[in-house]
Design an enzyme around this catalytic site. Structure first.
Site, PDB file in Angstrom:
ATOM      1  N   ASN A 162      17.064  29.489  -0.005  1.00 21.96           N
ATOM      2  CA  ASN A 162      17.444  28.105   0.256  1.00 21.96           C
ATOM      3  C   ASN A 162      17.608  27.425  -1.102  1.00 21.96           C
ATOM      4  OD1 ASN A 162      17.682  25.449   0.977  1.00 21.96           O
ATOM      5  ND2 ASN A 162      15.607  25.236   1.812  1.00 21.96           N
ATOM      6  N   TRP A 163      18.871  27.209  -1.478  1.00 20.13           N
ATOM      7  CA  TRP A 163      19.129  26.703  -2.831  1.00 20.13           C
ATOM      8  C   TRP A 163      19.048  25.187  -2.916  1.00 20.13           C
ATOM      9  CZ3 TRP A 163      23.951  30.246  -4.182  1.00 20.13           C
ATOM     10  CH2 TRP A 163      23.507  31.561  -4.290  1.00 20.13           C
ATOM     11  N   LYS A 164      18.907  24.556  -1.793  1.00 21.26           N
ATOM     12  CA  LYS A 164      18.738  23.093  -1.731  1.00 21.26           C
ATOM     13  C   LYS A 164      19.850  22.389  -2.526  1.00 21.26           C
ATOM     14  CE  LYS A 164      13.886  23.932  -1.053  1.00 21.26           C
ATOM     15  NZ  LYS A 164      12.523  23.477  -1.115  1.00 21.26           N
ATOM     16  N   HIS A 180      14.196  21.806   8.413  1.00 19.25           N
ATOM     17  CA  HIS A 180      13.397  22.080   7.207  1.00 19.25           C
ATOM     18  C   HIS A 180      12.454  20.891   6.984  1.00 19.25           C
ATOM     19  CE1 HIS A 180      12.379  22.573   2.974  1.00 19.25           C
ATOM     20  NE2 HIS A 180      12.680  23.852   3.144  1.00 19.25           N
ATOM     21  N   GLU A 199      11.741  19.228   4.498  1.00 16.29           N
ATOM     22  CA  GLU A 199      12.299  18.124   3.704  1.00 16.29           C
ATOM     23  C   GLU A 199      13.193  17.239   4.574  1.00 16.29           C
ATOM     24  OE1 GLU A 199      13.846  20.607   0.574  1.00 16.29           O
ATOM     25  OE2 GLU A 199      11.780  21.020  -0.033  1.00 16.29           O
ATOM     26  N   GLU A 228       6.760  27.601   7.683  1.00 16.56           N
ATOM     27  CA  GLU A 228       6.650  27.094   6.315  1.00 16.56           C
ATOM     28  C   GLU A 228       5.561  26.026   6.259  1.00 16.56           C
ATOM     29  OE1 GLU A 228      10.421  27.791   3.964  1.00 16.56           O
ATOM     30  OE2 GLU A 228      10.777  25.938   5.033  1.00 16.56           O
ATOM     31  N   GLY A 260       7.192  24.596  -2.520  1.00 14.62           N
ATOM     32  CA  GLY A 260       7.453  24.068  -3.861  1.00 14.62           C
ATOM     33  C   GLY A 260       6.201  23.712  -4.639  1.00 14.62           C
ATOM     34  N   SER A 308       6.492  29.031  -1.394  1.00 11.50           N
ATOM     35  CA  SER A 308       6.153  29.638  -2.691  1.00 11.50           C
ATOM     36  C   SER A 308       6.090  31.165  -2.648  1.00 11.50           C
ATOM     37  CB  SER A 308       4.850  29.048  -3.237  1.00 11.50           C
ATOM     38  OG  SER A 308       4.985  27.656  -3.432  1.00 11.50           O
ATOM     39  N   GLY A 361      12.612  29.229  -1.586  1.00  7.01           N
ATOM     40  CA  GLY A 361      13.246  28.127  -2.317  1.00  7.01           C
ATOM     41  C   GLY A 361      13.288  28.451  -3.799  1.00  7.01           C
ATOM     42  N   GLY A 362      12.283  28.015  -4.523  1.00  5.43           N
ATOM     43  CA  GLY A 362      12.248  28.136  -5.986  1.00  5.43           C
ATOM     44  C   GLY A 362      12.616  29.523  -6.497  1.00  5.43           C
TER      45      GLY A 362
HETATM   46  C1  PEP Z   1      11.628  26.103   1.112  1.00  6.48           C
HETATM   47  O1  PEP Z   1      11.959  25.026   0.672  1.00  6.48           O
HETATM   48  O2  PEP Z   1      12.062  26.496   2.206  1.00  6.48           O
HETATM   49  C2  PEP Z   1      10.692  26.902   0.326  1.00  6.48           C
HETATM   50  C3  PEP Z   1      10.055  27.873   0.911  1.00  6.48           C
HETATM   51  O3  PEP Z   1      10.566  26.557  -0.990  1.00  6.48           O
HETATM   52  P1  PEP Z   1       9.632  27.300  -2.075  1.00  6.48           P
HETATM   53  O4  PEP Z   1       9.869  28.762  -1.966  1.00  6.48           O
HETATM   54  O5  PEP Z   1      10.066  26.734  -3.388  1.00  6.48           O
HETATM   55  O6  PEP Z   1       8.210  26.943  -1.748  1.00  6.48           O
END
Ligand code: PEP
Length: 269
Positions: free
Chosen positions: A9-11, A96, A98, A168, A174, A213, A234-235
């Protein structure tokens, strides 16, 4: 046996140039992906066409990060499911944390989006997960149960089979903090038990990803859990090397017998 899905997920982290560079790095480092693992990337909307061009000779799948619940109409600034299909997407993220936190997306809206998406050739990845306070108050099972039941309400077995869930925990997104493999497995088995009550055997075919994470250092332990069928990342997906490492960890686990072959513990909380 459920096939792993490793999703990035590149946001809102970069446009066409970023998308081009990241996909070039991934393709260079990982020209072939095992057919036992699905790999998905979710760039921003405007870079979907750049991405699909880059992916024409790759096995990597394309997804979007959001969709509108209506088929079409006067919804300025929104993107419909048919537009995503036309752009080459085969997956879309829904609900999600966010979007739930910053755009007031609630369970009712997520369910409407899910119903819309299922009318198209798109697989929804529905995100569920509790806040830190909810876990501290031991309400995490209740919260995730409510979100899961709301998303799957009224679906047929066939429709349920199309859905991917991403557990999640919001406190892990994050933050660098990850659910322990035991915490992840416990929640994934719980989600599967909820689905089993509604859909019977179909629940064993529904993929449940872990997100929060995930990185190369913890992916092996998380992905070894019997009910963890992949990751929403994500990250670490913004770095080609890390993302490819996680894909390779998933590939290395496909030949091991995950305990997923044994019956899921059906726990009630
Ligand atoms: C996400 O935003 O779906 C996510 C899992 O981010 P991260 O891996 O950065 O925690």
């Amino acid at each position: 046996m459920r096939k792993f899905l490793i999703a990035g997920n590149w946001k809102m982290n970069g446009g066409d140039q970023f998308t081009f560079d990241l996909l070039s790095f991934i393709n260079n480092q990982k020209p072939a992906i095992s057919e036992d693992v699905d790999v998905l990337v979710c760039p921003n909307f405007v870079s979907l066409s750049m991405a699909i061009n880059q992916l024409s000779k790759s096995d990597i799948l394309l997804g979007a990060q959001n969709v509108h619940e209506a088929e079409k109409g006067a919804y300025t600034g929104e993107i419909s499911a048919s537009m995503l299909v036309e752009a080459g997407c085969s997956f879309v993220l829904l609900g999600h944390s966010e979007r739930r936190a910053y755009y007031n997306e609630d369970d009712t809206l997520v369910h409407k989006k899910l119903q819309t998406v299922l009318r198209h050739e798109l697989a929804p990845v529905v995100c569920v997960g509790e806040l830190l306070d909810e876990r501290k108050e031991s309400r995490h099972f209740e919260v995730v149960k409510t979100q899961t039941l709301a998303a799957f309400e009224g679906l047929t077995d066939e429709q349920a089979f199309q859905v991917v869930i991403a557990y999640e925990p919001v406190w892990a997104i994050g933050t660098g903090e990850t659910a322990s493999p035991i915490q992840a497995q416990e929640m994934h088995a719980f989600i599967r038990s909820i689905l089993a009550k509604q859909f019977g055997e179909v629940a064993n075919a529904i993929r449940i990803l872990y997100g929060g994470s995930m990185k190369p250092a913890n992916a092996h332990q998380l992905l070894s859990q019997p009910d963890v069928d992949g990751g929403l990342i994500g990250g670490a997906s913004l770095d080609a090397k890390s993302f490819v490492s996680i894909i390779e960890i998933a590939e290395s686990l496909t030949n091991t017998v995950r305990e997923a072959d044994s019956p899921t513990t059906l726990e009630e909380h």
